[in-house]
Design a protein around this motif. Sequence first.
Motif, PDB file in Angstrom:
ATOM      1  N   SER A 235      89.666  -3.343  -0.850  1.00  0.00           N
ATOM      2  CA  SER A 235      90.704  -3.778   0.220  1.00  0.00           C
ATOM      3  C   SER A 235      90.046  -3.800   1.420  1.00  0.00           C
ATOM      4  O   SER A 235      89.128  -2.758   1.790  1.00  0.00           O
ATOM      5  CB  SER A 235      91.995  -2.798   0.158  1.00  0.00           C
ATOM      6  OG  SER A 235      92.332  -2.529  -1.107  1.00  0.00           O
ATOM      7  N   ARG A 236      90.698  -4.513   2.625  1.00  0.00           N
ATOM      8  CA  ARG A 236      90.181  -4.387   3.736  1.00  0.00           C
ATOM      9  C   ARG A 236      91.237  -4.291   4.774  1.00  0.00           C
ATOM     10  O   ARG A 236      92.415  -4.757   4.488  1.00  0.00           O
ATOM     11  CB  ARG A 236      89.385  -5.707   3.988  1.00  0.00           C
ATOM     12  CG  ARG A 236      88.340  -6.185   3.235  1.00  0.00           C
ATOM     13  CD  ARG A 236      87.141  -5.165   3.328  1.00  0.00           C
ATOM     14  NE  ARG A 236      86.089  -5.705   2.248  1.00  0.00           N
ATOM     15  CZ  ARG A 236      84.958  -4.905   2.203  1.00  0.00           C
ATOM     16  NH1 ARG A 236      84.769  -3.901   2.551  1.00  0.00           N
ATOM     17  NH2 ARG A 236      83.945  -5.474   1.353  1.00  0.00           N
ATOM     18  N   HIS A 237      90.935  -3.559   5.931  1.00  0.00           N
ATOM     19  CA  HIS A 237      91.865  -3.548   6.910  1.00  0.00           C
ATOM     20  C   HIS A 237      93.025  -2.484   6.766  1.00  0.00           C
ATOM     21  O   HIS A 237      94.214  -3.095   7.101  1.00  0.00           O
ATOM     22  CB  HIS A 237      92.191  -5.016   7.612  1.00  0.00           C
ATOM     23  CG  HIS A 237      91.099  -5.844   7.589  1.00  0.00           C
ATOM     24  ND1 HIS A 237      90.135  -5.654   8.746  1.00  0.00           N
ATOM     25  CD2 HIS A 237      90.854  -6.917   7.132  1.00  0.00           C
ATOM     26  CE1 HIS A 237      89.368  -6.454   8.437  1.00  0.00           C
ATOM     27  NE2 HIS A 237      89.630  -7.389   7.526  1.00  0.00           N
ATOM     28  N   ALA A 238      93.075  -1.535   6.214  1.00  0.00           N
ATOM     29  CA  ALA A 238      93.998  -0.579   5.650  1.00  0.00           C
ATOM     30  C   ALA A 238      94.953  -0.479   7.005  1.00  0.00           C
ATOM     31  O   ALA A 238      94.387  -0.111   7.841  1.00  0.00           O
ATOM     32  CB  ALA A 238      93.568   0.479   5.008  1.00  0.00           C
ATOM     33  N   GLY A 239      96.325  -0.760   6.655  1.00  0.00           N
ATOM     34  CA  GLY A 239      97.124  -0.494   7.749  1.00  0.00           C
ATOM     35  C   GLY A 239      97.276  -1.376   9.062  1.00  0.00           C
ATOM     36  O   GLY A 239      98.040  -1.201   9.865  1.00  0.00           O
ATOM     37  N   ASP A 240      96.464  -2.484   8.933  1.00  0.00           N
ATOM     38  CA  ASP A 240      96.463  -3.531   9.970  1.00  0.00           C
ATOM     39  C   ASP A 240      96.885  -4.975   9.274  1.00  0.00           C
ATOM     40  O   ASP A 240      96.240  -5.593   8.945  1.00  0.00           O
ATOM     41  CB  ASP A 240      95.200  -3.636  10.659  1.00  0.00           C
ATOM     42  CG  ASP A 240      95.244  -4.502  11.806  1.00  0.00           C
ATOM     43  OD1 ASP A 240      95.977  -5.297  12.017  1.00  0.00           O
ATOM     44  OD2 ASP A 240      94.002  -4.485  12.545  1.00  0.00           O
ATOM     45  N   CYS A 241      98.177  -5.251   9.218  1.00  0.00           N
ATOM     46  CA  CYS A 241      98.945  -6.248   8.646  1.00  0.00           C
ATOM     47  C   CYS A 241      98.211  -7.548   9.293  1.00  0.00           C
ATOM     48  O   CYS A 241      97.832  -8.439   8.504  1.00  0.00           O
ATOM     49  CB  CYS A 241     100.459  -6.182   8.686  1.00  0.00           C
ATOM     50  SG  CYS A 241     101.173  -7.300   7.452  1.00  0.00           S
ATOM     51  N   PRO A 242      98.156  -7.603  10.466  1.00  0.00           N
ATOM     52  CA  PRO A 242      97.484  -9.041  11.006  1.00  0.00           C
ATOM     53  C   PRO A 242      96.260  -9.288  10.592  1.00  0.00           C
ATOM     54  O   PRO A 242      95.879 -10.412  10.176  1.00  0.00           O
ATOM     55  CB  PRO A 242      97.661  -8.851  12.635  1.00  0.00           C
ATOM     56  CG  PRO A 242      98.932  -8.006  12.733  1.00  0.00           C
ATOM     57  CD  PRO A 242      98.843  -7.090  11.716  1.00  0.00           C
ATOM     58  N   ALA A 243      95.398  -8.189  10.535  1.00  0.00           N
ATOM     59  CA  ALA A 243      94.032  -8.379  10.103  1.00  0.00           C
ATOM     60  C   ALA A 243      93.915  -8.719   8.660  1.00  0.00           C
ATOM     61  O   ALA A 243      93.278  -9.568   8.171  1.00  0.00           O
ATOM     62  CB  ALA A 243      93.243  -7.080  10.348  1.00  0.00           C
ATOM     63  N   GLN A 244      94.714  -8.060   7.895  1.00  0.00           N
ATOM     64  CA  GLN A 244      94.850  -8.257   6.533  1.00  0.00           C
ATOM     65  C   GLN A 244      95.328  -9.704   6.274  1.00  0.00           C
ATOM     66  O   GLN A 244      94.771 -10.453   5.353  1.00  0.00           O
ATOM     67  CB  GLN A 244      95.968  -7.613   5.654  1.00  0.00           C
ATOM     68  CG  GLN A 244      95.439  -5.989   5.539  1.00  0.00           C
ATOM     69  CD  GLN A 244      96.357  -5.031   4.542  1.00  0.00           C
ATOM     70  OE1 GLN A 244      97.137  -5.780   3.890  1.00  0.00           O
ATOM     71  NE2 GLN A 244      96.250  -3.952   4.627  1.00  0.00           N
ATOM     72  N   LEU A 308      97.576  -2.332   0.753  1.00  0.00           N
ATOM     73  CA  LEU A 308      97.645  -3.791   0.993  1.00  0.00           C
ATOM     74  C   LEU A 308      99.374  -4.080   1.597  1.00  0.00           C
ATOM     75  O   LEU A 308     100.167  -3.565   0.614  1.00  0.00           O
ATOM     76  CB  LEU A 308      97.371  -4.400   0.024  1.00  0.00           C
ATOM     77  CG  LEU A 308      95.839  -4.416  -0.481  1.00  0.00           C
ATOM     78  CD1 LEU A 308      95.752  -5.110  -1.785  1.00  0.00           C
ATOM     79  CD2 LEU A 308      95.197  -4.914   0.754  1.00  0.00           C
ATOM     80  N   LEU A 309      99.257  -4.613   2.638  1.00  0.00           N
ATOM     81  CA  LEU A 309     100.692  -4.823   3.343  1.00  0.00           C
ATOM     82  C   LEU A 309     101.282  -6.399   2.852  1.00  0.00           C
ATOM     83  O   LEU A 309     102.526  -6.498   3.196  1.00  0.00           O
ATOM     84  CB  LEU A 309     100.636  -4.287   4.819  1.00  0.00           C
ATOM     85  CG  LEU A 309     100.061  -2.916   4.837  1.00  0.00           C
ATOM     86  CD1 LEU A 309     100.069  -3.067   6.536  1.00  0.00           C
ATOM     87  CD2 LEU A 309     101.009  -1.863   4.380  1.00  0.00           C
ATOM     88  N   VAL A 310     100.378  -7.297   2.746  1.00  0.00           N
ATOM     89  CA  VAL A 310     100.903  -8.692   2.587  1.00  0.00           C
ATOM     90  C   VAL A 310      99.997  -9.280   1.407  1.00  0.00           C
ATOM     91  O   VAL A 310      98.950  -9.003   1.361  1.00  0.00           O
ATOM     92  CB  VAL A 310     100.522  -9.093   4.037  1.00  0.00           C
ATOM     93  CG1 VAL A 310      98.961  -9.060   4.448  1.00  0.00           C
ATOM     94  CG2 VAL A 310     100.957 -10.820   4.227  1.00  0.00           C
TER      95      VAL A 310
END
Length: 320
Positions: A235-244, A308-310
Motif C-alpha cells: 500500500s502507498r500513501h497511507a492516510g493521504d486520499c488525494p495521493a492514493q 486504503l481510503l479509495v
Amino acid sequence: MKLPLRSRLLDTDVAVAAEAAQNACLHLRTDHPPGVLLASHCLTISPGLHSLAGDTRIEEWSAHGPGRAAHTGAIHLVEHDRVLFAAWHRPDDPLEANTRDAYRDLFRAIRERGFPHAVRIWNFFSRIHGDERGLERYQSFCIGRARSLAELEIAEKHMPAATAIGTGAPGLFVYLIAAREPGVAVENPRQVSAYHYPEQYSPESPAFARATRIETADGPQLLLSGTASITGHESRHAGDCPAQAREILANLDALHAAAGSDIPPPAWLRVYLRRPEDRPAVARVLAEHYPRLPQLQWVQGDVCRRELLVEIEGVHARTP
C-alpha cells in the motif's frame, strides 16, 4: 466471436424501464434495500451500497435482444444467446464457507448453460475488517474464493477482473458476467499479480486479474478491477486520499497501456470512498488527470486494506 455487450451509467428509472423491456440486462442499484430482483429480461442487484452526494445512477450491462430469466436456489440469472448474467445472494456468515458455496454454485451454473468463462465478477459483503475465527473477514473471503476456484480448476490465466468491497448491509452478494469464450486477462507491470501476493496479506492470495479485455460488437473493451493505491504488493500513501487517487490513476494508465493501443479511454468509473468527506479532493485529482472526464459514480465502501481510503473500477469502451 464479438460479444453484444454494452455498459453505461443511467440517470433515470424511465431509461431503465425502456431498456429492460427490450434487452437482457444486469443492473446495479445503490440506496435500495439489499437484495436481488429478477424480472422479465433484467437482473437487478442492490448490494447495500450508499451513493454520495445524491449520485443514484444505475450501472447497466446489456446484451442486444431479450434474455431468459431463471432462479434456482441462491442463483438468479438472465441468459442471452451470447452472454450470461448471474448473481448469488445469501447471508455472509460464516463468510469463508458461504464464499466457497457462492463460487461453486455460480461456476457450476454458468458451465451447465454453456458459458464457462467469467469475464467480470463483483463481491460485496459486510464488516470487511471484522473478525472471523481469528482472521480478518477479507482474509476469510479470500480463502473461500481461492479454495473454490482451485476445486473448479480455474487457471490463473483465466481469472477475471473482480471487485471486493465492504458494505454496511449484511449479506454476501457475488455476481458476474459470463461468456462462451474467455476474455484476455491483463496484468499491471507496476503491481505484483494479486494471486502472487505474499502470505502477510492472507493465507490464500486474492484471486483475480487486474483487468479483462473483451471484444464486443462496438469494439474492444477493458473491464477494470477494483484498483487501489498499491505498487508491487505494498500500500502507498497511507492516510493521504488525494495521493492514493493519483497512484490509482497511474495504475489505471499502466493497465490501459498493457491492454493495447486500440483500447478507448474510460467510458465510466466508479469511485469507492471509505470517507465521504474525501470526495471533493478526489474529484479534483480526477478532473486534473482526464482531459475529457468520464462518467463518474461516487459510493461509500470499505476497501480491502484498512490503510486504503479509495478504490476505483470501471470500463474502457467507445461511447456513442
